[in-house]
Design a protein around this motif. Sequence first.
Motif, PDB file in Angstrom:
ATOM      1  N   PRO A 204       0.841  -1.201   0.000  1.00 19.49           N
ATOM      2  CA  PRO A 204       0.000   0.000   0.000  1.00 19.49           C
ATOM      3  C   PRO A 204       0.874   1.249   0.000  1.00 19.49           C
ATOM      4  CG  PRO A 204       0.132  -0.878   2.217  1.00 19.49           C
ATOM      5  CD  PRO A 204       0.882  -1.848   1.326  1.00 19.49           C
ATOM      6  N   CYS A 205       0.487   2.247  -0.784  1.00 20.15           N
ATOM      7  CA  CYS A 205       1.310   3.470  -0.859  1.00 20.15           C
ATOM      8  C   CYS A 205       0.422   4.702  -0.781  1.00 20.15           C
ATOM      9  CB  CYS A 205       2.046   3.559  -2.186  1.00 20.15           C
ATOM     10  SG  CYS A 205       2.954   2.104  -2.618  1.00 20.15           S
TER      11      CYS A 205
ATOM     12  N   GLU B 194       3.940   8.484  -1.130  1.00 19.46           N
ATOM     13  CA  GLU B 194       5.244   7.880  -0.837  1.00 19.46           C
ATOM     14  C   GLU B 194       6.270   8.160  -1.938  1.00 19.46           C
ATOM     15  OE1 GLU B 194       5.899   6.746   1.998  1.00 19.46           O
ATOM     16  OE2 GLU B 194       4.195   5.669   2.872  1.00 19.46           O
TER      17      GLU B 194
ATOM     18  N   GLY C  86      -7.532   4.693   3.283  1.00 23.16           N
ATOM     19  CA  GLY C  86      -6.815   4.183   4.454  1.00 23.16           C
ATOM     20  C   GLY C  86      -6.069   2.900   4.161  1.00 23.16           C
TER      21      GLY C  86
ATOM     22  N   ALA D  96      -6.604  -0.336   1.519  1.00 25.36           N
ATOM     23  CA  ALA D  96      -5.643  -0.454   0.422  1.00 25.36           C
ATOM     24  C   ALA D  96      -5.057  -1.868   0.384  1.00 25.36           C
ATOM     25  CB  ALA D  96      -4.531   0.581   0.585  1.00 25.36           C
TER      26      ALA D  96
ATOM     27  N   ASP E 277       4.532  -2.790   4.128  1.00 24.31           N
ATOM     28  CA  ASP E 277       4.504  -1.336   3.928  1.00 24.31           C
ATOM     29  C   ASP E 277       5.598  -0.940   2.943  1.00 24.31           C
ATOM     30  OD1 ASP E 277       2.549  -1.312   5.774  1.00 24.31           O
ATOM     31  OD2 ASP E 277       3.715  -0.355   7.374  1.00 24.31           O
ATOM     32  N   CYS E 278       5.416   0.230   2.335  1.00 24.04           N
ATOM     33  CA  CYS E 278       6.393   0.573   1.297  1.00 24.04           C
ATOM     34  C   CYS E 278       7.512   1.452   1.812  1.00 24.04           C
ATOM     35  CB  CYS E 278       5.703   1.243   0.130  1.00 24.04           C
ATOM     36  SG  CYS E 278       5.262   2.907   0.461  1.00 24.04           S
TER      37      CYS E 278
ATOM     38  N   GLN F  27      10.379  -0.023   6.457  1.00 24.56           N
ATOM     39  CA  GLN F  27      10.491  -0.290   7.898  1.00 24.56           C
ATOM     40  C   GLN F  27      10.490  -1.788   8.193  1.00 24.56           C
ATOM     41  OE1 GLN F  27       7.359   2.644   9.459  1.00 24.56           O
ATOM     42  NE2 GLN F  27       8.955   2.643  10.994  1.00 24.56           N
TER      43      GLN F  27
ATOM     44  N   LYS G  30       6.278   5.820  20.792  1.00 23.36           N
ATOM     45  CA  LYS G  30       5.615   4.932  19.815  1.00 23.36           C
ATOM     46  C   LYS G  30       5.625   3.490  20.354  1.00 23.36           C
ATOM     47  CE  LYS G  30       4.320   3.708  15.478  1.00 23.36           C
ATOM     48  NZ  LYS G  30       3.466   4.237  14.478  1.00 23.36           N
TER      49      LYS G  30
ATOM     50  N   ARG H 144      12.001   4.420   9.098  1.00 28.41           N
ATOM     51  CA  ARG H 144      11.409   4.786   7.820  1.00 28.41           C
ATOM     52  C   ARG H 144      12.515   5.348   6.939  1.00 28.41           C
ATOM     53  NH1 ARG H 144       7.217   6.884   4.986  1.00 28.41           N
ATOM     54  NH2 ARG H 144       5.225   6.028   5.650  1.00 28.41           N
TER      55      ARG H 144
ATOM     56  N   LYS I  40       7.276  10.760   6.329  1.00 29.33           N
ATOM     57  CA  LYS I  40       6.929  10.604   7.737  1.00 29.33           C
ATOM     58  C   LYS I  40       5.716   9.694   7.929  1.00 29.33           C
ATOM     59  CE  LYS I  40       4.262  14.903   8.229  1.00 29.33           C
ATOM     60  NZ  LYS I  40       3.874  15.152   6.893  1.00 29.33           N
ATOM     61  N   SER I  41       5.558   9.210   9.155  1.00 30.00           N
ATOM     62  CA  SER I  41       4.485   8.271   9.463  1.00 30.00           C
ATOM     63  C   SER I  41       3.116   8.884   9.240  1.00 30.00           C
ATOM     64  CB  SER I  41       4.611   7.826  10.914  1.00 30.00           C
ATOM     65  OG  SER I  41       3.456   7.135  11.313  1.00 30.00           O
ATOM     66  N   HIS I  42       2.185   8.064   8.752  1.00 30.72           N
ATOM     67  CA  HIS I  42       0.807   8.535   8.591  1.00 30.72           C
ATOM     68  C   HIS I  42      -0.030   8.140   9.798  1.00 30.72           C
ATOM     69  CE1 HIS I  42       2.303   7.922   4.410  1.00 30.72           C
ATOM     70  NE2 HIS I  42       1.794   9.128   4.285  1.00 30.72           N
ATOM     71  N   TYR I  43       0.632   7.586  10.798  1.00 29.20           N
ATOM     72  CA  TYR I  43      -0.099   7.139  11.971  1.00 29.20           C
ATOM     73  C   TYR I  43       0.283   7.903  13.232  1.00 29.20           C
ATOM     74  CZ  TYR I  43      -2.596   3.361   9.748  1.00 29.20           C
ATOM     75  OH  TYR I  43      -3.471   2.659   8.965  1.00 29.20           O
TER      76      TYR I  43
ATOM     77  N   LYS J 148      -4.604   8.679  15.216  1.00 27.28           N
ATOM     78  CA  LYS J 148      -4.988   7.582  14.326  1.00 27.28           C
ATOM     79  C   LYS J 148      -4.765   6.230  14.992  1.00 27.28           C
ATOM     80  CE  LYS J 148      -4.831   8.803   9.446  1.00 27.28           C
ATOM     81  NZ  LYS J 148      -4.252   8.429   8.155  1.00 27.28           N
TER      82      LYS J 148
HETATM   83  N1  UDP Z   1      -0.842   4.064   3.913  1.00 25.32           N
HETATM   84  C1  UDP Z   1      -1.927   3.947   3.037  1.00 25.32           C
HETATM   85  N2  UDP Z   1      -3.011   4.763   3.223  1.00 25.32           N
HETATM   86  C2  UDP Z   1      -3.090   5.681   4.231  1.00 25.32           C
HETATM   87  C3  UDP Z   1      -1.996   5.762   5.147  1.00 25.32           C
HETATM   88  C4  UDP Z   1      -0.899   4.937   4.953  1.00 25.32           C
HETATM   89  O1  UDP Z   1      -1.896   3.142   2.107  1.00 25.32           O
HETATM   90  O2  UDP Z   1      -4.097   6.375   4.331  1.00 25.32           O
HETATM   91  C5  UDP Z   1       0.333   3.181   3.723  1.00 25.32           C
HETATM   92  C6  UDP Z   1       1.668   3.890   3.702  1.00 25.32           C
HETATM   93  O3  UDP Z   1       2.007   4.331   2.410  1.00 25.32           O
HETATM   94  C7  UDP Z   1       2.619   2.813   4.202  1.00 25.32           C
HETATM   95  C8  UDP Z   1       1.752   2.017   5.145  1.00 25.32           C
HETATM   96  O4  UDP Z   1       0.399   2.323   4.821  1.00 25.32           O
HETATM   97  O5  UDP Z   1       3.041   1.953   3.170  1.00 25.32           O
HETATM   98  C9  UDP Z   1       2.029   2.316   6.607  1.00 25.32           C
HETATM   99  O6  UDP Z   1       1.943   3.683   6.863  1.00 25.32           O
HETATM  100  P1  UDP Z   1       3.010   4.460   7.744  1.00 25.32           P
HETATM  101  O7  UDP Z   1       4.384   4.019   7.415  1.00 25.32           O
HETATM  102  O8  UDP Z   1       2.740   5.910   7.601  1.00 25.32           O
HETATM  103  O9  UDP Z   1       2.618   3.979   9.210  1.00 25.32           O
HETATM  104  P2  UDP Z   1       3.586   3.503  10.413  1.00 25.32           P
HETATM  105  O10 UDP Z   1       4.564   2.549   9.833  1.00 25.32           O
HETATM  106  O11 UDP Z   1       4.223   4.724  10.944  1.00 25.32           O
HETATM  107  O12 UDP Z   1       2.655   2.870  11.394  1.00 25.32           O
END
Ligand code: UDP
Length: 326
Positions: free
Chosen positions: A11-12, A15, A80, A84, A103-104, A107, A141, A208, A212-215, A219
């Motif tokens: 999912p991207c 990115e 979300g 995805a 994840d893309c 990480q 985190k 990463r 930056k994180s989307h979470y 969220k």
């Molecule tokens: N992502 C997505 N839709 C969204 C938010 C995030 O597809 O609305 C993807 C994002 O591109 C990534 C993965 O979900 O590949 C995890 O997101 P992120 O790295 O921001 O989260 P974290 O690793 O910090 O929990």
Amino acid sequence: MKPPVLYIVVPCYNEEEVLPTTSGMFLKKIQDLAAEGKIAENSRILFVNDGSRDRTWDIITSLSQKDPHFQGIAQSRNRGHQNAVLAGLMECMDRCDITISIDCDGQDDINAMDKMVDAYLDGCEIVYGVRAARDTDTFFKRFTAQSFYKLLNAMGAEVVYNHADYRLMSSRALHEFAKFKEVNLYLRGMVPMVGFKSTCVAYDRHERIAGKSHYPLSKMLGLAFDGITSLSVKPIRLITLFGLLVSLISFIGIIWVLITALTGHSVAGWASNVCIVCFMGGIQSMFLGVIGEYIGKIYLETKARPRYIISERTEEMEETHDASGD
Ligand code: UDP
Ligand code: MG
């Protein structure tokens, strides 16, 4: 036995900064695994663009023109991460033998894929990637994530500890999973319900690569709450139990009040009255909120809206989609 066809589902969302780097890593992994004879040559990396506002989709389409290992689908808008991933998995379950969602952002350690595929070749239908260490995460985190798993399990949602959405699922497991029709998605809690032989593979979580994180915390909390309310009715049971307890205490209180009144010792208890009224008011609103959350979920489920809408596909995905006739 022919080596299995693997689709890596990625999912991207916005990115553009990481895709140029991580796409190369995914490709190398596919090529290495194919060279070892563990997976078929025609394995693919399927990017799912989740309504990005930046150049993510352009990058995906140009990657697919350069190398057929790269494929992509685009959701019609941002829905979300969970939706995805589901879109990607559903899209490829008829085209492959195994999928790995990851994840893309680099990480999740892609080298764990070797062990995942080995576990599949050993007969597992689902392999959960489990974080061995959380050293690279900030303390905050790490702490919130740990509390999150504990809370989920305490509330009756079975989740694999320290497993996010990095996992291998066979096409067979996915076909069964496709029968779960709920729109409130919480994949990491739903997948264990599918059953089949499964195992865990530990991996180290990296930083990463960019972006930056989307979470953020809000969220994360939302996801925790969604996880609990989509998987378990325990909160409602706890409320009922609490209600019973309060009723019992009130009952004892009433007897006490009656005795005091009858023996003529009663005093005007303004303070205690106000305390009880406030306390009960607060508790009741909170409980109504929890019940409301469930009603909201039922509301969404009865609407049965589509869980994802795909607006675009890269060429090969489009061709095979037409051929499959759905
Ligand atoms: N992502 C997505 N839709 C969204 C938010 C995030 O597809 O609305 C993807 C994002 O591109 C990534 C993965 O979900 O590949 C995890 O997101 P992120 O790295 O921001 O989260 P974290 O690793 O910090 O929990
Ligand atoms: Mg990430």
